[in-house]
Design a protein around this motif. Sequence first.
Motif, short mmCIF file in Angstrom:
data_model
loop_
_atom_site.label_atom_id
_atom_site.label_comp_id
_atom_site.label_asym_id
_atom_site.label_seq_id
_atom_site.Cartn_x
_atom_site.Cartn_y
_atom_site.Cartn_z
N SER A 177 0.86 -1.19 0.00
CA SER A 177 0.00 0.00 0.00
C SER A 177 0.90 1.23 0.00
O SER A 177 1.32 1.71 1.05
CB SER A 177 -0.91 -0.01 1.23
N TRP A 178 1.17 1.75 -1.19
CA TRP A 178 2.21 2.76 -1.36
C TRP A 178 1.88 4.09 -0.70
O TRP A 178 2.75 4.75 -0.16
CB TRP A 178 2.47 2.97 -2.85
N LEU A 179 0.65 4.50 -0.79
CA LEU A 179 0.24 5.77 -0.18
C LEU A 179 -1.26 5.74 0.01
O LEU A 179 -1.96 4.91 -0.62
CB LEU A 179 0.67 6.96 -1.05
N PRO A 180 -1.81 6.58 0.87
CA PRO A 180 -3.26 6.53 1.10
C PRO A 180 -4.02 6.94 -0.16
O PRO A 180 -3.63 7.88 -0.86
CB PRO A 180 -3.47 7.53 2.24
N LEU A 181 -5.10 6.24 -0.41
CA LEU A 181 -5.97 6.54 -1.54
C LEU A 181 -7.24 7.26 -1.11
O LEU A 181 -7.79 8.06 -1.86
CB LEU A 181 -6.33 5.25 -2.27
N GLY A 182 -7.71 6.97 0.08
CA GLY A 182 -8.94 7.56 0.57
C GLY A 182 -8.79 8.07 1.98
O GLY A 182 -7.83 7.74 2.70
N MET A 183 -9.73 8.92 2.40
CA MET A 183 -9.78 9.40 3.78
C MET A 183 -11.24 9.56 4.18
O MET A 183 -12.13 9.65 3.33
CB MET A 183 -9.04 10.72 3.93
N SER A 184 -11.47 9.56 5.46
CA SER A 184 -12.82 9.78 5.97
C SER A 184 -12.73 10.39 7.34
O SER A 184 -11.70 10.32 8.02
CB SER A 184 -13.60 8.46 6.03
N LEU A 185 -13.80 11.02 7.76
CA LEU A 185 -13.81 11.62 9.08
C LEU A 185 -15.23 11.72 9.62
O LEU A 185 -16.21 11.71 8.88
CB LEU A 185 -13.17 13.02 9.05
N GLY A 186 -15.31 11.78 10.93
CA GLY A 186 -16.55 12.09 11.62
C GLY A 186 -16.34 13.32 12.46
O GLY A 186 -15.25 13.53 13.02
N ALA A 187 -17.36 14.15 12.56
CA ALA A 187 -17.25 15.39 13.34
C ALA A 187 -18.61 15.70 13.97
O ALA A 187 -19.65 15.28 13.45
CB ALA A 187 -16.79 16.54 12.46
N THR A 188 -18.59 16.44 15.07
CA THR A 188 -19.80 16.79 15.80
C THR A 188 -19.91 18.30 15.91
O THR A 188 -18.93 18.97 16.27
CB THR A 188 -19.79 16.16 17.21
N ARG A 189 -21.09 18.83 15.64
CA ARG A 189 -21.28 20.27 15.80
C ARG A 189 -21.34 20.61 17.29
O ARG A 189 -22.13 20.06 18.04
CB ARG A 189 -22.55 20.74 15.13
N ARG A 190 -20.47 21.51 17.69
CA ARG A 190 -20.42 21.92 19.09
C ARG A 190 -21.66 22.71 19.45
O ARG A 190 -22.25 23.42 18.61
CB ARG A 190 -19.16 22.76 19.35
N ALA A 191 -22.03 22.65 20.71
CA ALA A 191 -23.24 23.34 21.17
C ALA A 191 -23.01 24.83 21.40
O ALA A 191 -23.97 25.60 21.47
CB ALA A 191 -23.74 22.70 22.46
N ASP A 192 -21.75 25.26 21.53
CA ASP A 192 -21.47 26.67 21.82
C ASP A 192 -21.54 27.52 20.56
O ASP A 192 -21.48 27.06 19.45
CB ASP A 192 -20.10 26.84 22.47
#
Length: 299
Positions: free
Chosen positions: A284-299
Amino acid sequence: MAQSDSPEWARLNRAHWDEKVPVHVASEFYDLAPLRAGEGRLYPIEEAELPRIASAGWHGLRVLHLQCHFGADSLVLAQRGATVVGLDFSMPAVRQARALATELGLDDRSRFICADLYDARHALPEPESFDVVYTTWGTIGWLPDIVEWARIIAWFLKPGGRLYFADGHPAAFVFDDPRADEPGADEPAALLDGGPARFPAPRFGYFEREPLALDEPGDYADPDAELAHSRTVEWMHPLGETLTALVDAGLGIDFVSEHDAVPWQMFSVLEPRGDGLWGWPGTSWLPLGMSLGATRRAD
């Protein structure tokens, strides 16, 4: 924004994606048979990570799917009990999504809106009304302003609402298949771990700020397709820029993943893994994909 008032890059990209819709609907790449059987599936990357976004399941969640194309993934989530609003700038794609929703009996849990992403607040004036914003595979490269993209996501999410985002890794977008006019193009292939193949060559700057004007008549879903509207305009977005834009917009990053596979043959050397993803032969020479999860802060 009326189409006639759109900048040239938006007109070019919209014509390109309008033409892709019938090609994609007819292709084996977008296999709709499981969806039509009531067993729609997402790619393994999403299936592995989405339980972190919807830990109690999708039933009752309100989901906004940005850049939804013709709605196949939107309707997978609707089948699982979510109420989904899909937004895309291609009217042929939106018409196809609506027709597919009717065919599947999911009209009551899905709605599809035709609008440019940057007009989303006007097309769907429902701030802080979604539990999840979902956007995956081939999205932000078509957008010039990643800061505004992040602000739009935050505007639609409820406090505590979650974002799921997956796309090609920006480090991989630096590369492209070697072109015929490049030195060494007619030389024997270099050996990779999996056998003879030409490694992708650097073509684009990772930190490039100017738009990339491309003209590629083929299509990832149908190698035999020759698109008349082949000219497109795309942008590079370094990973740090994307993460910072989300944080500045009021989201907290929950996880970031890098993947050695993607759902399309990004480079000719990639091989199908048998699960709908394409990966490197051997190492696996280099990353092909990425993903993330995030949450909207209440402030």
